[in-house]
Design an enzyme around this catalytic site. Structure first.
Site, PDB file in Angstrom:
ATOM      1  N   ASN A 169       3.664  13.159  18.002  1.00  0.00           N
ATOM      2  CA  ASN A 169       4.762  13.647  18.842  1.00  0.00           C
ATOM      3  C   ASN A 169       4.369  13.615  20.319  1.00  0.00           C
ATOM      4  O   ASN A 169       3.250  13.960  20.681  1.00  0.00           O
ATOM      5  CB  ASN A 169       5.101  15.089  18.473  1.00  0.00           C
ATOM      6  CG  ASN A 169       5.131  15.298  16.979  1.00  0.00           C
ATOM      7  OD1 ASN A 169       5.943  14.715  16.299  1.00  0.00           O
ATOM      8  ND2 ASN A 169       4.208  16.108  16.477  1.00  0.00           N
ATOM      9  N   GLU A 227      -3.788   8.937  17.000  1.00  0.00           N
ATOM     10  CA  GLU A 227      -2.578   9.629  17.469  1.00  0.00           C
ATOM     11  C   GLU A 227      -2.475   9.538  18.985  1.00  0.00           C
ATOM     12  O   GLU A 227      -1.383   9.372  19.532  1.00  0.00           O
ATOM     13  CB  GLU A 227      -2.570  11.089  17.003  1.00  0.00           C
ATOM     14  CG  GLU A 227      -2.725  11.282  15.497  1.00  0.00           C
ATOM     15  CD  GLU A 227      -1.739  10.504  14.651  1.00  0.00           C
ATOM     16  OE1 GLU A 227      -0.628  10.209  15.128  1.00  0.00           O
ATOM     17  OE2 GLU A 227      -2.086  10.153  13.492  1.00  0.00           O
ATOM     18  N   HIS A 261      -1.151   6.182  20.120  1.00  0.00           N
ATOM     19  CA  HIS A 261       0.287   6.029  19.899  1.00  0.00           C
ATOM     20  C   HIS A 261       1.097   6.343  21.156  1.00  0.00           C
ATOM     21  O   HIS A 261       2.251   5.925  21.264  1.00  0.00           O
ATOM     22  CB  HIS A 261       0.763   6.976  18.791  1.00  0.00           C
ATOM     23  CG  HIS A 261       0.792   6.368  17.424  1.00  0.00           C
ATOM     24  ND1 HIS A 261       1.277   5.113  17.159  1.00  0.00           N
ATOM     25  CD2 HIS A 261       0.413   6.869  16.216  1.00  0.00           C
ATOM     26  CE1 HIS A 261       1.186   4.863  15.862  1.00  0.00           C
ATOM     27  NE2 HIS A 261       0.663   5.900  15.262  1.00  0.00           N
TER      28      HIS A 261
HETATM   29 ZN   LIG Z   1       0.125   6.254  13.238  1.00  0.00          ZN
END
Ligand SMILES: [Zn+2]
Length: 880
Positions: free
Chosen positions: A271, A304, A307
């Site tokens: 997120n 993460e 990303h």
């Molecule tokens: Zn991933």
């Protein structure tokens, strides 16, 4: 949500969204008995939309609609339709503001999608389609909007209130409540939305970016975990620096946060600015986490974080493009891990996972291309094919272009598509445009499922001094796909002379290139490559560094494999030669009569390895591990698991007895010295020591027993303590096993991550994890059906790693798994669907087993009220 005939969704039916969202204003009122979500969407007609008409459709799941207003005017119940999973407003203007108020019950959300509670805190998981469980919204990745989120809750119970972006306002409210407002300046799809409210402590640090901006870094955990964040914070800072240096990517917000959550379906979630992690993927300390856990945490924190660019700034147009962000990001995190540790070992680990599990998926009923053409439930497509094969596809582009052009391509990709939702084709196009290379045929890697097979043969002409490799490529049929075209495969090779020296690879009489390694590019069904000036018959080293995710068939002799095991300059192939030799020896024993001799050269090869202190010890540690049962099953037709298990055990037993003194010497030589360190050398030392111990206990060696008990008691780190426990659990020393298991639980019972290790050590052991023992673990007070990690550590590990017990000839293991899947399907369909996996490949096993596996699948199929998740997996597995 629940249906008996889920619909299939097709990539070919993709249509651009009819309406776009420019801005979302959210207000969450969080209470103990539920949450009220106020959402105001600034929307307008999408100029690129194909549809005419002025109907607005929003997605919703398990929501109670309280009110709906268009441009401030409340809509009467006949001005919209609530169709369960869709909210339809038949007529909307070109541009408008829609206000939706919904009531949800996070405290009763056991699916762990959308907003739910874990250990008393509120948290979210919105990928892939969780946001629709929070409010009505066009829940698809190609709708990107700017979000402002105000979170309100009781101040004493939830002092920390977090969402995406930067905090812009906070204050107190009546009745002991408070609020914080967050603003995310970057447009994002709803799957990247996150919210956390809880009583958490924070670990803070800062990072100065390449352009000199100061970023506030925070990791939020429950107070009891406060001392277990240091490693993740360190890994985060190293990831941020690495992404600047290797990809030129700078972080964009002023703050970056990680939150640890105990109940989580996935590993972690990227997120925007607020990553939410499964506790097991972020919390670590020397006394509670193994070396493998530290390495996993480093990789997942990096993954993460990466990303933020490959996934968030540039996202997926639709879920068929999932590998756009996952394949690329797994490739990026594997490059990072290779740079942080041993590149060869990292490559071995990635290839092992791929060859054992992804190849199996690619050959089974759920086989799908890296870019699938259809699905029923997208949650079922978070697969090894999308992630790991997707990463291999990006790696091949990297190999074909070289590091410099690949970087040019990734720069172009990020520049060209920043703020957009795009496709895997856009990614490949950027690579083509930056490099000038034609990747037209290469695109088949995204479209064709199945693992390509290369049949290789060779011929040596002594008179001419010419060595020839003949390579034939085929791609097997998979469900819904047959008659496939040849793919573009980079095939790295070298040739060795009888002294083990590399030979120059001159590919014509005139060629004097002289390089010792070449990447042959295979594009046709059949190729022949000639190498000139070769003075003796060479030993080929094929598919170096696992240059493509393919199976290679070549008639290896044991002499050649032994030779490569000790001479190949390519570390990966050196390891692989040892694996091939061990596979060959084990396979030859599967159907052999009792008392058949075990290849004596295997023992000598392992003796050499055990005593080799010159070779990279991390590589030696990997080379000592015998191929897993899962890999042996993958390589066989009509697998008889108990027979494979027995043959592998026999080889292990034989090696351990023959090498007993060498194992003891290896154990002593690698005894811990000084403080605990996480360097590759120290990790290799612990791995060697624990492998030696495991082998000694395998043959119930008395000296080994004493060493294991001593190591268990005196270990200053979890790797050694768990290594000793595992060795005892897998030994015949029953009283030591019982004592160590009890002591371990007593010591760590308050730490959920360590209790998960305790469960999985037993569930994976054919001595401590037979079905009655597994059933007892499910009754243990520390087991919790609502916690996915606990379910995975007992049921998942039993069915996936304890193959001999799971494949009990009486079929009890299969029936047990079917029952657990049915039980879990009512509360958490995502996890239930993943647990079905070991049954799906029933056709691979010998008839005695396959018929019972099929019956277990039918038992699941016949359950009333099957979730879409499990429906898809079971029905595809049973289809012909
Ligand atoms: Zn991933």
């Amino acid at each position: 949500m629940r249906t008996n005939q889920p619909q299939t969704i097709y990539l070919s039916e993709y249509q651009a969204p009819a309406y776009l969202v420019d801005h979302v204003s959210l207000r969450f009122e969080l209470f103990e008995d539920g949450a009220r979500v106020h959402s105001t969407l600034s929307m307008r007609r999408n100029p690129a939309a194909m549809q005419s008409g002025s109907t607005l459709e929003l997605d919703g799941d398990s929501l109670t609609l309280e009110s709906l207003a268009l441009n401030g005017q409340s809509l009467a119940s006949d001005e919209y339709r609530n169709e369960g999973d869709k909210l339809v407003v038949p007529t909307v203007p070109e541009a408008f503001e829609l206000t939706v108020v919904t009531w949800i019950e996070p405290q009763n959300n056991t699916r762990l999608e959308g907003l739910y509670k874990s250990s008393g805190m509120f948290c979210t998981q919105c990928e892939a389609e969780g946001f629709r469980c929070i409010t009505y919204y066009p829940d698809r990745p190609d709708v990107m909007a700017r979000f402002q989120t105000r979170v309100e809750a009781d101040k004493s119970a939830y002092p920390i209130l977090l969402s995406n972006g930067n905090p812009v306002e906070q204050g107190d409210l009546e009745n002991g409540r408070h609020f914080v407002t967050w603003e995310d300046p970057f447009p994002k799809p709803a799957y990247l939305f996150a919210l956390v409210a809880g009583d958490l402590v924070e670990k803070r640090d800062t990072f100065t970016t390449c352009s000199g901006r100061n970023i506030d870094l925070r990791i939020y955990v429950e107070a009891r975990n406060a001392r277990k964040c240091d490693y993740a914070m360190d890994a985060l800072k190293r990831s941020m620096r690495w992404d600047e240096e290797v990809y030129g990517r700078e972080y964009d917000l002023d703050i970056f946060m990680i939150v640890a959550v105990d109940d989580f379906n996935m590993g972690a979630m990227e997120n925007k600015g607020l990553n939410i992690f499964n506790s097991s993927c972020v919390l670590a300390s020397q006394d509670t986490a193994t070396d493998a856990a530290f390495q996993r945490i480093e990789a997942i924190v990096a993954h993460e974080y990466f990303h933020n660019w490959s996934g968030n700034r540039v996202t997926c147009r639709d879920w068929f493009q999932l590998s756009l962000k996952e394949g690329f990001t797994v490739f990026r995190d594997s490059q990072f891990s290779a740079d942080m540790g041993s590149p060869t070992v990292k490559r071995i680990e990635d290839a092992t996972l791929l060859r054992t599990a992804q190849f199996a998926e690619d050959a089974g009923p759920m086989a799908h291309p890296v870019r699938p053409a259809s699905y029923m439930e997208i949650s079922n497509f978070y697969t090894l094919t999308i992630y790991e094969k997707g990463a291999e596809v990006v790696r091949m582009i990297h190999n074909l272009l070289g590091a410099e052009l690949f970087r040019k391509g990734s720069d172009l990709y990020f520049d060209r598509h920043d703020g957009q939702a795009v496709t895997t084709d856009d990614f490949v196009k950027a690579m083509e445009d930056a490099s000038g290379r034609d990747l037209g045929q290469f695109r088949l890697w995204y479209e064709q499922a199945g693992t390509p097979v290369l049949a290789v043969s060779d011929h040596y002409d002594e008179v001419q001094g010419v060595y020839r490799l003949d390579i034939r490529q085929s791609v097997p049929d998979t469900p819904g796909q047959s008659g496939k075209k040849p793919q573009h495969i980079p095939f790295a090779i070298g040739l060795l002379d009888s002294e083990g020296q590399p030979l120059p690879l001159n590919m014509g009489a005139e060629d004097s290139n002289g390089s010792f390694e070449r990447v042959l590019e295979l594009t046709e069904t059949q190729h022949s490559f000639e190498f000139h000036g070769v003075k003796e018959r060479p030993v080929p080293s094929l598919l170096r560094d696992f240059s493509a995710p393919v199976r290679v068939h070549y008639p290896w002799t044991r002499e050649q494999l032994l030779f490569l095991m000790s001479h190949d300059p390519d570390g990966f192939n050196r390891w692989d030669a040892g694996q091939k030799l061990a596979v060959d020896v084990i396979q030859s024993l599967v159907d052999a009569p009792q008392g058949t001799e075990i290849e004596p050269r295997l023992v000598e090869a392992y003796r050499l390895l055990l005593n080799d202190t010159e070779l990279d010890q991390a590589l030696v540690a990997k080379m000592l591990l015998l191929p897993s049962e899962a890999y042996l099953v993958e390589l066989s037709d009509q697998a008889d698991v108990p027979a494979i298990h027995a043959a592998r055990e026999r080889v292990l037993d034989h090696l351990a007895r023959a090498l007993r003194d060498d194992l003891l010497a290896c154990y002593q030589r690698n005894a811990g010295q000084g403080d605990y360190e996480l360097t590759p050398a120290a990790i290799a030392r612990r791995s060697l020591r624990n492998t030696a111990l495991a082998w000694l206990l395998h043959i119930d060696d008395e000296q080994g027993r004493a060493l294991a008990v001593e190591q268990y008691e005196q270990a200053d780190n979890m790797t050694d303590r768990l290594g000793a426990l595992r060795a005892l659990v897998n030994s015949g020393f029953e009283s030591e096993r019982t004592r160590a298991l009890a002591a371990f639980f007593e010591r760590f019972q308050d730490d959920p991550q360590v209790v998960e290790l305790w469960f999985s050590v037993q569930a994976s052991s054919d001595r401590a994890g037979q079905l009655p023992q597994i059933q007892a673990l499910l009754e243990h007070p520390a087991f919790d059906w609502k916690n996915p990690n606990k379910v995975r550590s007992v049921v998942g590990v039993f069915a996936g790693q304890n193959l001999a017990a799971f494949h009990n000839p009486d079929g009890s293991g299969y029936r047990f798994l079917a029952d657990q899947v049915c039980r879990l399907d009512d509360s958490n369909p995502q996890i239930a669907a993943r647990l079905v996996s070991p049954l799906t490949r029933w056709k691979k096993f010998s008839p005695q087993y396959s018929s019972q596996m099929k019956a277990a699948l039918e038992r699941i199929r016949d359950k009333t009220e099957l979730s879409r998740d499990v429906y898809e997996v079971v029905h595809k597995s049973l289809a012909d």
